[in-house]
Scaffold this motif. Structure first.
Motif, PDB file in Angstrom:
ATOM      1  N   ASP A 106      -4.792  14.425  11.847  1.00 52.98           N
ATOM      2  CA  ASP A 106      -5.365  13.159  11.729  1.00 52.98           C
ATOM      3  C   ASP A 106      -4.428  12.633  10.392  1.00 52.98           C
ATOM      4  OD1 ASP A 106      -7.412  12.774  13.692  1.00 52.98           O
ATOM      5  OD2 ASP A 106      -8.339  14.310  12.412  1.00 52.98           O
ATOM      6  N   LEU A 107      -4.366  13.480   9.440  1.00 51.66           N
ATOM      7  CA  LEU A 107      -3.667  12.958   8.105  1.00 51.66           C
ATOM      8  C   LEU A 107      -2.129  12.288   8.505  1.00 51.66           C
ATOM      9  CD1 LEU A 107      -3.622  12.768   5.185  1.00 51.66           C
ATOM     10  CD2 LEU A 107      -2.576  15.209   5.148  1.00 51.66           C
ATOM     11  N   ASP A 108      -1.413  13.117   9.317  1.00 56.13           N
ATOM     12  CA  ASP A 108      -0.051  12.761   9.777  1.00 56.13           C
ATOM     13  C   ASP A 108      -0.100  11.433  10.322  1.00 56.13           C
ATOM     14  OD1 ASP A 108       1.076  14.917   8.825  1.00 56.13           O
ATOM     15  OD2 ASP A 108       1.189  16.099  10.843  1.00 56.13           O
ATOM     16  N   ILE A 109      -1.266  11.247  11.316  1.00 54.28           N
ATOM     17  CA  ILE A 109      -1.382   9.844  11.808  1.00 54.28           C
ATOM     18  C   ILE A 109      -1.372   8.658  10.997  1.00 54.28           C
ATOM     19  CG2 ILE A 109      -2.583   8.588  13.643  1.00 54.28           C
ATOM     20  CD1 ILE A 109      -3.078  11.210  15.135  1.00 54.28           C
ATOM     21  N   PHE A 110      -2.397   8.913  10.061  1.00 57.80           N
ATOM     22  CA  PHE A 110      -2.582   8.001   9.138  1.00 57.80           C
ATOM     23  C   PHE A 110      -1.719   7.656   8.098  1.00 57.80           C
ATOM     24  CE2 PHE A 110      -7.391   9.234   9.732  1.00 57.80           C
ATOM     25  CZ  PHE A 110      -7.510   8.391  10.748  1.00 57.80           C
ATOM     26  N   LEU A 111      -0.935   8.695   7.657  1.00 56.71           N
ATOM     27  CA  LEU A 111       0.164   8.585   6.729  1.00 56.71           C
ATOM     28  C   LEU A 111       1.273   7.830   7.521  1.00 56.71           C
ATOM     29  CD1 LEU A 111       0.429  12.181   5.029  1.00 56.71           C
ATOM     30  CD2 LEU A 111      -0.443  10.244   4.051  1.00 56.71           C
ATOM     31  N   ASP A 112       1.547   8.061   8.733  1.00 52.01           N
ATOM     32  CA  ASP A 112       2.557   7.476   9.416  1.00 52.01           C
ATOM     33  C   ASP A 112       2.207   5.824   9.538  1.00 52.01           C
ATOM     34  OD1 ASP A 112       4.684   6.756  11.012  1.00 52.01           O
ATOM     35  OD2 ASP A 112       4.108   7.903  12.627  1.00 52.01           O
ATOM     36  N   TYR A 113       0.770   5.756   9.944  1.00 53.14           N
ATOM     37  CA  TYR A 113       0.348   4.246  10.149  1.00 53.14           C
ATOM     38  C   TYR A 113       0.595   3.610   8.621  1.00 53.14           C
ATOM     39  CZ  TYR A 113      -2.700   0.216  10.793  1.00 53.14           C
ATOM     40  OH  TYR A 113      -3.222  -0.991  10.721  1.00 53.14           O
ATOM     41  N   SER A 114       0.206   4.141   7.539  1.00 55.96           N
ATOM     42  CA  SER A 114       0.461   3.635   6.294  1.00 55.96           C
ATOM     43  C   SER A 114       1.730   3.119   5.870  1.00 55.96           C
ATOM     44  CB  SER A 114      -0.231   4.570   5.256  1.00 55.96           C
ATOM     45  OG  SER A 114      -0.177   4.089   3.863  1.00 55.96           O
ATOM     46  N   ALA A 115       2.823   4.018   6.185  1.00 57.04           N
ATOM     47  CA  ALA A 115       4.185   3.880   5.796  1.00 57.04           C
ATOM     48  C   ALA A 115       4.536   2.698   6.937  1.00 57.04           C
ATOM     49  CB  ALA A 115       5.102   5.363   6.254  1.00 57.04           C
ATOM     50  N   ARG A 116       4.286   2.769   8.031  1.00 55.37           N
ATOM     51  CA  ARG A 116       4.921   1.687   9.135  1.00 55.37           C
ATOM     52  C   ARG A 116       4.104   0.387   8.628  1.00 55.37           C
ATOM     53  NH1 ARG A 116       6.411   3.637  14.375  1.00 55.37           N
ATOM     54  NH2 ARG A 116       6.573   5.738  14.570  1.00 55.37           N
ATOM     55  N   MET A 117       2.889   0.263   8.001  1.00 56.03           N
ATOM     56  CA  MET A 117       2.422  -1.197   7.704  1.00 56.03           C
ATOM     57  C   MET A 117       3.110  -1.255   6.355  1.00 56.03           C
ATOM     58  SD  MET A 117       0.380  -2.026  10.076  1.00 56.03           S
ATOM     59  CE  MET A 117      -0.283  -3.434   9.270  1.00 56.03           C
ATOM     60  N   ASN A 118       3.693  -0.460   5.524  1.00 54.38           N
ATOM     61  CA  ASN A 118       4.254  -0.651   4.322  1.00 54.38           C
ATOM     62  C   ASN A 118       3.192  -1.090   3.419  1.00 54.38           C
ATOM     63  OD1 ASN A 118       6.280  -0.684   2.498  1.00 54.38           O
ATOM     64  ND2 ASN A 118       6.829  -3.075   2.748  1.00 54.38           N
ATOM     65  N   PHE A 119       2.240  -0.216   3.240  1.00 52.68           N
ATOM     66  CA  PHE A 119       1.022  -0.346   2.212  1.00 52.68           C
ATOM     67  C   PHE A 119       1.802   0.060   0.816  1.00 52.68           C
ATOM     68  CE2 PHE A 119      -2.139   0.383   5.890  1.00 52.68           C
ATOM     69  CZ  PHE A 119      -2.095  -0.936   6.036  1.00 52.68           C
ATOM     70  N   ARG A 120       1.437  -0.905   0.044  1.00 51.56           N
ATOM     71  CA  ARG A 120       1.908  -0.646  -1.106  1.00 51.56           C
ATOM     72  C   ARG A 120       0.983  -0.710  -2.455  1.00 51.56           C
ATOM     73  NH1 ARG A 120       7.439   1.219  -1.509  1.00 51.56           N
ATOM     74  NH2 ARG A 120       8.205   0.732   0.545  1.00 51.56           N
ATOM     75  N   THR A 121       1.094  -0.037  -3.627  1.00 48.82           N
ATOM     76  CA  THR A 121       0.423  -0.178  -4.849  1.00 48.82           C
ATOM     77  C   THR A 121       0.715  -1.530  -5.506  1.00 48.82           C
ATOM     78  OG1 THR A 121       2.006   0.929  -6.275  1.00 48.82           O
ATOM     79  CG2 THR A 121       0.223   2.303  -5.104  1.00 48.82           C
ATOM     80  N   ASN A 122      -0.083  -2.086  -6.634  1.00 51.64           N
ATOM     81  CA  ASN A 122       0.224  -3.073  -7.444  1.00 51.64           C
ATOM     82  C   ASN A 122       1.823  -2.762  -8.200  1.00 51.64           C
ATOM     83  OD1 ASN A 122      -1.862  -4.482  -6.846  1.00 51.64           O
ATOM     84  ND2 ASN A 122      -2.786  -3.709  -8.558  1.00 51.64           N
ATOM     85  N   SER A 123       2.243  -1.545  -8.453  1.00 50.19           N
ATOM     86  CA  SER A 123       3.405  -1.142  -8.990  1.00 50.19           C
ATOM     87  C   SER A 123       4.562  -1.240  -8.054  1.00 50.19           C
ATOM     88  CB  SER A 123       3.274   0.104  -9.698  1.00 50.19           C
ATOM     89  OG  SER A 123       2.355   0.045 -10.621  1.00 50.19           O
ATOM     90  N   GLY A 124       4.276  -1.365  -6.604  1.00 52.69           N
ATOM     91  CA  GLY A 124       5.164  -1.329  -5.729  1.00 52.69           C
ATOM     92  C   GLY A 124       5.662   0.048  -5.052  1.00 52.69           C
ATOM     93  N   ALA A 125       5.004   1.004  -5.479  1.00 49.39           N
ATOM     94  CA  ALA A 125       5.223   2.258  -4.796  1.00 49.39           C
ATOM     95  C   ALA A 125       4.355   2.433  -3.388  1.00 49.39           C
ATOM     96  CB  ALA A 125       4.585   3.522  -5.880  1.00 49.39           C
ATOM     97  N   PRO A 126       4.798   3.168  -2.678  1.00 54.26           N
ATOM     98  CA  PRO A 126       3.961   3.544  -1.389  1.00 54.26           C
ATOM     99  C   PRO A 126       2.533   3.972  -1.838  1.00 54.26           C
ATOM    100  CG  PRO A 126       5.916   4.520  -1.414  1.00 54.26           C
ATOM    101  CD  PRO A 126       6.008   4.235  -2.513  1.00 54.26           C
ATOM    102  N   LEU A 127       1.708   3.175  -0.983  1.00 52.68           N
ATOM    103  CA  LEU A 127       0.129   3.612  -1.268  1.00 52.68           C
ATOM    104  C   LEU A 127      -0.200   4.980  -1.140  1.00 52.68           C
ATOM    105  CD1 LEU A 127      -2.664   2.467  -1.888  1.00 52.68           C
ATOM    106  CD2 LEU A 127      -2.820   2.005   0.470  1.00 52.68           C
ATOM    107  N   LEU A 128       0.403   5.796   0.054  1.00 56.37           N
ATOM    108  CA  LEU A 128       0.230   7.085   0.142  1.00 56.37           C
ATOM    109  C   LEU A 128       1.575   7.809   0.353  1.00 56.37           C
ATOM    110  CD1 LEU A 128      -2.538   6.844   2.727  1.00 56.37           C
ATOM    111  CD2 LEU A 128      -2.802   7.437   0.533  1.00 56.37           C
ATOM    112  N   ASP A 129       2.186   8.336  -0.963  1.00 60.66           N
ATOM    113  CA  ASP A 129       3.358   8.981  -0.692  1.00 60.66           C
ATOM    114  C   ASP A 129       3.187  10.599  -0.740  1.00 60.66           C
ATOM    115  OD1 ASP A 129       2.193   9.722  -3.489  1.00 60.66           O
ATOM    116  OD2 ASP A 129       3.519   9.128  -4.798  1.00 60.66           O
TER     117      ASP A 129
END
Length: 402
Positions: free
Chosen positions: A268-291
């Motif tokens: 499940d974690l791999d799936i959610f991390l992949d989804y977050s990366a594909r959606m390009n979710f970012r923090t206010n600082s511009g870093a990946p939300l989940l790195d």
């Protein structure tokens, strides 16, 4: 003894058992006076539920109702476990709260051999609650507490508007109602099977079959719910992935990966991390939300999130968990080996609530938004347990035949 009640009548049974406690004096008046409010409303609410009324509604013997109440009311130690038989049925919250009320009436809390375990049917449901997946915020934070919301926004480096806090958490039936009405068009269901487990199954299945909803199902098997899905994501099972889980007694365990998942299945974690990366979710600082690279990175993030909270896990590491039998939170500098018994007496329990340093007691009837761990119900509010009007949605046949 086994009280095999008719489906949908748990609440009637609990009302009848509580009435018997009152009628026979099997209550702790001193404890009630010190630690509860609303007991008169509870007493009047259950008054119509005689053993005979319960028997007619529930399909059990009136004498068995009396005997069950006697066992509960006269035993020196009482431990109650509540599971899916209550949770996945009519008036689930009210019936479960009545179990809490029975322990409040007898003062059977915070002592060896006595307490309430509002447990869960799924292995990960306990830690889902401490992580915020029950609608409240991670670390038993309160969505109505602006400071708690700011804490998370700062910790995750996101805008405060990203943290859901504008209204009460949306429970499952409300989610399905929104799908039914068309306001939710994308529904992602992970590791649960509502086509079988939800109340009002005919309606739920009709909602899942609606063409206006894009349904994603993430599960180990092609479940009944997955048959309705547009996309099915095969997920890894226990033993096919690494991660921690929390038992009902707050003990955190580590499950190391034993075998590779079959086929295209992923954790499940791999799936959610992949989804977050594909959606390009970012923090206010511009870093990946989940790195994070894997589950241990996620656990380190959880340590930061739980710091200073009732479920503080800052003293727990994967290394410490390996080879042992788990560590009960809180585990930190103050409790380096964890905490086996969170509340050692009712007096300590109420003091911890009053000064805001700990979660409120398991048997609370005032809060409808709660997360339960090892006899500890972490509620939105705090203070003395209070009776809620929803405790009495049913009426006995003698009052209002239905």
């Amino acid at each position: 003894m086994h009280l095999a009640v008719c489906p949908g009548t748990n609440q009637a049974l609990m009302n009848g058992l509580i009435r018997e406690l009152f009628m026979n004096g099997w209550i702790d008046e001193a404890y009630i006076a010190a630690h509860t409010i609303g007991v008169d409303r509870l007493r009047s609410g259950v008054e119509p539920w005689t053993p005979e009324a319960v028997a007619e509604t529930c399909g059990v013997s009136a004498d068995d109702v009396r005997e069950a109440a006697r066992i509960f009311g006269t035993s020196a130690r009482v431990l109650s476990t509540v599971l899916q038989g209550f949770y996945q049925s009519a008036q689930a919250t009210a019936a479960s709260c009545q179990v809490n009320n029975m322990h409040l009436l007898r003062g059977k809390l915070g002592a060896p051999g006595s307490g309430v375990l509002q447990m869960n049917g799924q292995p990960t449901a306990q830690n889902n609650r401490e992580c915020g997946a029950d609608g409240d915020l991670p670390g038993f934070r309160n969505w109505e507490n602006s400071e708690h919301v700011r804490e998370l926004a700062t910790l995750w480096d996101v805008d405060i508007s990203v943290i859901p806090h504008k209204g009460p958490p949306t429970h499952a039936m409300q989610i399905f109602r929104s799908v039914e009405q068309g306001s939710i068009e994308f529904l992602w269901i992970s590791a649960t099977n509502p086509a079988v487990s939800m109340p009002k199954l005919e309606r739920i299945r009709a909602i899942l079959a609606q063409e206006n909803v894009f349904l994603v199902v993430q599960d180990l098997y092609l479940t009944e719910t997955a048959l309705y899905a547009v996309v099915v994501l095969p997920a890894a099972g226990w033993g096919e992935k690494a991660g921690t889980f929390t038992n009902a007694d707050r003990t955190v365990h580590l499950s190391d990966k034993a075998v590779e998942p079959p086929g295209e299945a992923r954790s499940d974690l791999d799936i959610f991390l992949d989804y977050s990366a594909r959606m390009n979710f970012r923090t206010n600082s511009g870093a990946p939300l989940l790195d994070w690279a894997g589950p241990e990175d996620g656990f380190r993030a959880w340590q930061d999130c739980s710091r200073g909270r009732p479920c503080d896990c800052t003293g727990i590491t994967y290394e410490r968990l390996r080879g042992g039998s788990g560590i009960p939170w809180p585990c930190n500098d103050e409790h380096p080996d964890g905490t086996v018994r969170l509340f050692k007496s009712a007096a300590v329990r109420m003091e911890k609530i009053a000064d805001g340093t700990g979660p409120s007691p398991a048997p609370t009837t005032a809060a409808s938004r709660s997360a339960d761990f090892g006899g500890v119900s972490v509620t939105v509010g705090g203070g003395d347990a209070e009776v809620n009007e929803s405790m009495f949605p049913m009426k006995p046949p003698a009052v209002a035949p239905e």
